[in-house]
Design a protein around this motif. Structure first.
Motif, mmCIF file in Angstrom:
data_model
loop_
_atom_site.group_PDB
_atom_site.id
_atom_site.type_symbol
_atom_site.label_atom_id
_atom_site.label_comp_id
_atom_site.label_asym_id
_atom_site.label_seq_id
_atom_site.Cartn_x
_atom_site.Cartn_y
_atom_site.Cartn_z
ATOM 1 N N LEU A 72 0.855 -1.568 -0.424
ATOM 2 C CA LEU A 72 0.088 0.132 -0.008
ATOM 3 C C LEU A 72 1.044 1.260 -0.120
ATOM 4 O O LEU A 72 0.485 1.751 -0.821
ATOM 5 N N LYS A 73 1.699 1.129 1.178
ATOM 6 C CA LYS A 73 2.315 2.421 0.588
ATOM 7 C C LYS A 73 3.192 2.597 -0.572
ATOM 8 O O LYS A 73 3.630 3.937 -0.736
ATOM 9 N N GLN A 74 3.525 1.404 -1.321
ATOM 10 C CA GLN A 74 4.851 1.849 -2.559
ATOM 11 C C GLN A 74 3.614 2.473 -3.899
ATOM 12 O O GLN A 74 4.353 2.660 -4.469
ATOM 13 N N GLN A 75 2.275 1.722 -3.464
ATOM 14 C CA GLN A 75 1.254 2.007 -4.658
ATOM 15 C C GLN A 75 1.059 3.652 -4.509
ATOM 16 O O GLN A 75 0.457 4.297 -5.431
ATOM 17 N N GLN A 76 0.816 3.519 -2.754
ATOM 18 C CA GLN A 76 0.577 5.541 -2.605
ATOM 19 C C GLN A 76 1.781 6.289 -2.659
ATOM 20 O O GLN A 76 1.434 7.294 -4.024
ATOM 21 N N GLN A 77 2.840 5.896 -2.828
ATOM 22 C CA GLN A 77 4.443 6.763 -3.337
ATOM 23 C C GLN A 77 4.616 6.601 -4.264
ATOM 24 O O GLN A 77 4.715 7.521 -5.627
ATOM 25 N N GLY A 78 3.573 5.485 -5.972
ATOM 26 C CA GLY A 78 3.860 5.713 -6.762
ATOM 27 C C GLY A 78 2.590 6.412 -7.412
ATOM 28 O O GLY A 78 2.643 7.032 -8.648
#
Length: 117
Positions: A21-27
């Motif tokens: 979820l963190k990676q998706q948000q940063q993406g």
């Protein structure tokens, strides 16, 4: 934890999901930034073309219209850019030519007939 392998596995899956979820948000943030940057570049190119194809008087008239009717000014800008890109404009568009373009774009005003009885 409790030492139960299922609990450990569940906790591991939760951690992975949080990281995803963190990676998706940063993406998503990076994607939004890229879109904003692309829109800003397009706006700069549009302004450069307008500056190249309009005289000071025509630009001033367009900016005055933008203050009162932003949608109409955007429509006029698109028309000027289309004329310039198609090569139908020799030289720069002066204030009189801008007035003519604006007259062509202006919707016909509807008249109302009031009949009194």
């Amino acid at each position: 934890m409790s030492g139960n392998p299922d609990d450990d596995r569940l906790e591991e899956l939760r951690q992975r999901k949080k990281e995803q979820l963190k990676q998706q948000q940063q993406g998503g943030d990076a994607e939004r930034e890229a879109q904003q940057q692309q829109a800003q570049q397009a706006e700069q190119q549009k302004q450069a073309m307008l500056k190249q194809n309009l005289t000071d008087g025509a630009r001033k008239r367009l900016n005055t219209i933008r203050m009162s009717k932003p949608e109409f000014a955007e429509q006029a800008e698109q028309q000027v850019l289309a004329l310039a890109q198609s090569g139908r404009v020799q030289g720069r568009i002066d204030e009189d030519q801008m007035k003519e373009i604006l007259r062509e774009l202006k919707p016909d005003s509807q008249s109302f007939n009031i009949n009194r009885r």
